[in-house]
Write a protein that holds these residues in place. Structure first.
Motif, mmCIF file in Angstrom:
data_model
loop_
_atom_site.group_PDB
_atom_site.id
_atom_site.type_symbol
_atom_site.label_atom_id
_atom_site.label_comp_id
_atom_site.label_asym_id
_atom_site.label_seq_id
_atom_site.Cartn_x
_atom_site.Cartn_y
_atom_site.Cartn_z
ATOM 1 N N VAL A 63 0.818 -1.189 0.099
ATOM 2 C CA VAL A 63 -0.113 0.044 -0.025
ATOM 3 C C VAL A 63 0.998 1.121 -0.153
ATOM 4 N N PRO A 64 0.357 2.516 -0.272
ATOM 5 C CA PRO A 64 1.025 3.746 -0.350
ATOM 6 C C PRO A 64 1.620 4.100 1.068
ATOM 7 N N ALA A 65 2.486 4.892 1.320
ATOM 8 C CA ALA A 65 2.889 5.485 2.663
ATOM 9 C C ALA A 65 1.736 6.353 3.134
ATOM 10 N N ASP A 66 1.057 6.891 2.143
ATOM 11 C CA ASP A 66 -0.015 7.942 2.752
ATOM 12 C C ASP A 66 -1.183 7.173 2.629
ATOM 13 N N TRP A 67 -1.259 5.779 2.778
ATOM 14 C CA TRP A 67 -2.715 5.196 2.954
ATOM 15 C C TRP A 67 -3.903 5.806 3.608
ATOM 16 N N ALA A 68 -3.543 6.408 4.934
ATOM 17 C CA ALA A 68 -4.480 7.072 5.758
ATOM 18 C C ALA A 68 -5.083 8.120 5.328
ATOM 19 N N LYS A 69 -4.648 8.893 4.160
ATOM 20 C CA LYS A 69 -5.304 10.048 3.628
ATOM 21 C C LYS A 69 -6.365 9.613 2.744
ATOM 22 N N ARG A 70 -6.636 8.516 2.267
ATOM 23 C CA ARG A 70 -7.450 7.985 1.307
ATOM 24 C C ARG A 70 -8.970 8.110 1.785
ATOM 25 N N PHE A 71 -9.038 7.775 2.999
ATOM 26 C CA PHE A 71 -10.439 7.905 3.448
ATOM 27 C C PHE A 71 -10.451 8.679 4.774
ATOM 28 N N PRO A 72 -11.666 9.126 5.150
ATOM 29 C CA PRO A 72 -11.905 10.351 6.252
ATOM 30 C C PRO A 72 -11.387 9.499 7.540
#
Length: 343
Positions: free
Chosen positions: A111-120
């Motif tokens: 998964v990408p390093a910024d996975w936490a930004k993809r959903f609220p």
């Protein structure tokens, strides 16, 4: 004492807008959609939740896309589940109980390093906290973290090395000392005494629940709020729930697993599945399962199910999950120093 405020406000993507987006896609893409199977790799105590979530999404997806979809589940200790995905288990999505178990997927390029930004909400559609389940009438009068560390108390906790449940318990106990102004040395002392009272370390949260409720080992089980409420619902008055003065915010992050959704051409369906978790129908189901919803509507509707409690975060006390993992749970870390010499 400063109280951590947890917001429940959320701007959701309504199901009708999701339906419109999918309809547009179908208009511009004449290719017939084939039936699809997704695999949700999740943690131990969400079995019952996804038994209700999955049929609701399957029905909604059929309405908006015309496609029949199958969702398979895999459950176990959160960290063990993450390791299974790294080792090749082709998860379409992961629904874990701590960010650390998705960060490690990012470290391995899944998964990408910024996975936490993809959903609220940092990709966490619901959250919980750690509370205690004790036997009827609370014969040992367990009320707080210090009581769990007293001599003669047997505490059931899953292994923090393999279970997010156990990891949250460890951090909740440690953080309870720091939150009220205690030192690191005092926190270490409390956690050391608590884990001396743990007679067995199960691999995951559901195993720990079985040890406490069916094998009848221990005076207290420390686990997620939703798990203790489900036990109370199943076993009636045999147990009581105890809320400590403070505990940890236990977020449940989610992510599509990019490597496998791209390999299997299921990115669209997997993304819609995780978006559905934020919808009002799903948030209602989430609250019914005693998990704290993000939706203000569901939070208000089920307010009686969730006792107010002071929550602190992993970021606030430990500087984030990566720091907590390195200091406390990596090989040779604080947990190994606390627990292994005693066994």
């Amino acid at each position: 004492m400063r109280h951590t405020k947890i917001s429940t406000r959320l701007t959701l993507l309504p199901i009708r807008k999701l339906a419109l987006a999918i309809s547009i896609f179908m208009l511009v893409s004449p290719v017939a959609m084939a039936d699809t199977t997704l695999l949700n790799v999740s943690y131990d105590v969400t079995r019952e939740l996804f038994k209700d979530i999955n049929p609701a999404f399957i029905d909604e997806w059929k309405k908006v896309s015309g496609e029949t979809i199958t969702i398979n589940q895999s459950h176990g200790g959160s960290s063990k589940q993450a390791r299974s995905v790294i080792d090749g288990l082709e998860a379409s999505v992961v629904t874990m109980n701590q960010a650390n178990d998705i960060d490690i997927l990012a470290d391995h390029g899944l998964v990408p390093a910024d996975w936490a930004k993809r959903f609220p909400y940092n990709a966490s559609p619901f959250y919980s906290t750690m509370v205690y389940l004790v036997r009827k009438s609370n014969p040992k009068q367990i009320k707080n973290w210090e009581d769990l560390a007293k001599p003669g108390i047997k505490v059931i906790v899953p292994n923090p090395k393999t279970s997010g449940n156990g990891r949250y318990t460890y951090l909740a106990a440690w953080g309870s000392v720091v939150k009220k102004g205690g030192t690191e040395a005092q926190a270490r002392d409390l956690v050391t005494r608590l884990f001396k009272n743990v007679p067995v370390l199960d691999g995951g949260g559901r195993g720990a629940t079985t040890t406490f409720t069916q094998r009848e080992i221990g005076d207290a089980l420390i686990t997620f709020e939703n798990e203790v409420q489900l036990v109370r619902k199943e076993f009636g008055d045999n147990f009581e729930v105890v809320y400590p003065p403070s505990s940890i915010l236990a977020e449940s992050p989610v992510s599509i697993v990019d490597k496998f959704v791209d390999k299997n051409n299921t990115r669209k369906q997997a993304t819609a599945y995780l978006q559905f978790l934020y919808s009002e129908p799903a948030q209602d189901i989430i609250a019914q399962h005693f998990l704290r919803p993000r939706s203000a509507i569901a939070a208000k509707k089920y307010a009686a199910s969730f006792k107010p409690i002071t929550l602190f975060t992993v970021d606030e006390i430990f500087g984030g999950w990566k720091n907590a993992q390195k200091k406390h749970f990596d090989d040779g870390g604080e947990f190994d120093k606390i627990y292994l010499p005693n066994k």
